[in-house]
Motif scaffolding. Structure first.
Motif, PDB file in Angstrom:
ATOM      1  N   PRO A  32      -5.647 -10.224   8.407  1.00  0.00           N
ATOM      2  CA  PRO A  32      -5.976  -9.919   7.004  1.00  0.00           C
ATOM      3  C   PRO A  32      -5.020  -8.882   6.424  1.00  0.00           C
ATOM      4  CG  PRO A  32      -7.561  -8.907   8.483  1.00  0.00           C
ATOM      5  CD  PRO A  32      -6.699  -9.796   9.331  1.00  0.00           C
ATOM      6  N   VAL A  33      -4.737  -9.017   5.163  1.00  0.00           N
ATOM      7  CA  VAL A  33      -3.867  -8.090   4.447  1.00  0.00           C
ATOM      8  C   VAL A  33      -4.748  -7.130   3.649  1.00  0.00           C
ATOM      9  CG1 VAL A  33      -2.060  -7.848   2.703  1.00  0.00           C
ATOM     10  CG2 VAL A  33      -2.040  -9.790   4.288  1.00  0.00           C
ATOM     11  N   PRO A  34      -4.594  -5.813   3.850  1.00  0.00           N
ATOM     12  CA  PRO A  34      -5.426  -4.873   3.092  1.00  0.00           C
ATOM     13  C   PRO A  34      -5.096  -4.920   1.608  1.00  0.00           C
ATOM     14  CG  PRO A  34      -3.696  -3.716   4.276  1.00  0.00           C
ATOM     15  CD  PRO A  34      -3.640  -5.139   4.737  1.00  0.00           C
ATOM     16  N   PRO A  35      -6.051  -4.612   0.772  1.00  0.00           N
ATOM     17  CA  PRO A  35      -5.782  -4.611  -0.682  1.00  0.00           C
ATOM     18  C   PRO A  35      -4.759  -3.528  -1.038  1.00  0.00           C
ATOM     19  CG  PRO A  35      -7.925  -3.640  -0.220  1.00  0.00           C
ATOM     20  CD  PRO A  35      -7.434  -4.221   1.071  1.00  0.00           C
ATOM     21  N   ARG A  36      -4.092  -3.751  -2.137  1.00  0.00           N
ATOM     22  CA  ARG A  36      -3.063  -2.817  -2.566  1.00  0.00           C
ATOM     23  C   ARG A  36      -3.680  -1.467  -2.912  1.00  0.00           C
ATOM     24  NH1 ARG A  36       2.133  -3.117  -4.112  1.00  0.00           N
ATOM     25  NH2 ARG A  36       2.920  -1.592  -5.611  1.00  0.00           N
ATOM     26  N   ASP A  37      -3.050  -0.391  -2.411  1.00  0.00           N
ATOM     27  CA  ASP A  37      -3.507   0.973  -2.682  1.00  0.00           C
ATOM     28  C   ASP A  37      -2.863   1.432  -3.980  1.00  0.00           C
ATOM     29  OD1 ASP A  37      -4.366   3.529  -2.684  1.00  0.00           O
ATOM     30  OD2 ASP A  37      -3.637   4.049  -0.678  1.00  0.00           O
ATOM     31  N   TRP A  38      -3.592   1.256  -5.088  1.00  0.00           N
ATOM     32  CA  TRP A  38      -3.035   1.611  -6.385  1.00  0.00           C
ATOM     33  C   TRP A  38      -2.898   3.117  -6.560  1.00  0.00           C
ATOM     34  CZ3 TRP A  38      -0.552  -1.825  -9.047  1.00  0.00           C
ATOM     35  CH2 TRP A  38      -0.873  -3.174  -8.911  1.00  0.00           C
ATOM     36  N   GLY A  45       4.892   6.669  -8.034  1.00  0.00           N
ATOM     37  CA  GLY A  45       5.569   6.636  -9.327  1.00  0.00           C
ATOM     38  C   GLY A  45       5.583   7.995  -9.998  1.00  0.00           C
ATOM     39  N   LEU A  46       4.488   8.754  -9.850  1.00  0.00           N
ATOM     40  CA  LEU A  46       4.423  10.094 -10.437  1.00  0.00           C
ATOM     41  C   LEU A  46       5.460  11.015  -9.823  1.00  0.00           C
ATOM     42  CD1 LEU A  46       2.979  12.034 -12.356  1.00  0.00           C
ATOM     43  CD2 LEU A  46       1.332  12.486 -10.531  1.00  0.00           C
ATOM     44  N   LEU A  47       5.634  10.917  -8.500  1.00  0.00           N
ATOM     45  CA  LEU A  47       6.668  11.726  -7.848  1.00  0.00           C
ATOM     46  C   LEU A  47       8.058  11.363  -8.347  1.00  0.00           C
ATOM     47  CD1 LEU A  47       5.458  11.908  -4.129  1.00  0.00           C
ATOM     48  CD2 LEU A  47       5.626  13.788  -5.758  1.00  0.00           C
TER      49      LEU A  47
END
Length: 281
Positions: A32-38, A45-47
């Motif tokens: 299984p592929v874990p859901p994307r960690d938004w 992106g903030l960094l």
């Protein structure tokens, strides 16, 4: 649920000509592929945005303050000094981040960072005023203020808040660990001192005793000789003292340790103790 295919290996028996050997066999399995960690994506992106803004702030302040200082000093020195203005509050902010779980230690770099920012903003504003446009100076100084504020908020988003009881527990654990770290140089200093004393005593024991001069110090019936008791140092302690004194050559250690021990110590014994000391070190 999303899945993906991965290739793994397993060992299987293969028999050829009556002999069985385990070989590796690849096989595929779907996991299984874990859901994307938004949240992680947004923080990444903030960094990136904070890094771009920080770079722009450093560039602007360097150019602006460098032009201001260039009026009195050479250009190379002016721009080199100008580059340190924003780097000062960036360095203080890094120190504040390292001490994020120690409020007392983080307070000093936090205050120093804001002071460095105010100094940089005043210098940029002064350059704009000198160039005939105070508005440009104020706008340029706000770039550094915005960059620091963004970095401050970004780092706060990565910091976990601690309750008062948890903070006290962390402080107690840090104090205990820092106390152990502080003892390391103290123990090293004491070991060197003990080694120096042992080497000095060994040197004094090997010095030939000239004895009293029979013409000047003859036997006196009224003087009762004092019987001296010599402290016996074990072979292991003698080798350790020589090692702590900084000696590493086994032949030298053997000679000094034998003198401190009062009797010859075999080279094999010295080598065994030295190996144990190397492992312990």
């Amino acid at each position: 649920m999303r899945t993906r295919t991965i290739t793994e290996t397993r060992r299987v028996p293969v028999t050829i000509d009556g002999r069985t050997v385990l070989v590796e066999e690849p096989y595929t399995v779907r996991v299984p592929v874990p859901p994307r960690d938004w949240d992680r994506a947004v923080r990444t992106g903030l960094l990136a945005v904070a890094g771009i803004v920080g770079t722009a702030a450093v560039t602007w302040s360097t150019v602006s303050i460098g032009a201001l200082l260039q009026t009195d000093v050479p250009a190379a020195a002016a721009y080199a000094a100008a580059g340190t203005f924003d780097l000062l509050w960036i360095g203080c902010m890094a120190l504040e981040w390292l001490a994020r779980y120690d409020p007392a230690r983080a307070a000093a770099p936090r205050r120093a960072g804001w002071v460095a920012l105010v100094v940089a903003m005043l210098a940029i504003t002064a350059h704009g005023n000198m160039a005939g446009s105070l508005a440009i100076g104020l706008i340029g100084s706000s770039v550094s203020a915005g960059a620091k504020t963004l970095w401050w908020l970004t780092l706060r988003s990565f910091t976990n808040r601690l309750t008062s009881r948890t903070q006290q527990w962390v402080d107690a654990q840090r104090a205990e660990t820092e106390g152990q770290l502080a003892l390391i140089p103290v123990r090293r200093e004491l070991a060197r001192a003990r080694g120096t004393v042992a080497a000095e005593e060994a040197a004094l024991l090997t010095r030939p005793d000239a004895g009293p001069d029979p013409e000047e110090d003859g036997p006196d019936a009224d003087v009762v000789p004092i019987r001296q008791t010599r402290i016996v140092v074990s072979a292991k302690d003698a080798v350790r003292d020589a090692w702590d004194a900084g000696l590493r050559d086994e032949e030298t250690i053997c000679r000094v340790a034998s003198s401190a021990h009062g009797s010859p110590i075999s080279e094999a014994t010295v080598a065994r103790y030295v190996r144990a000391l190397k492992v312990g070190a």
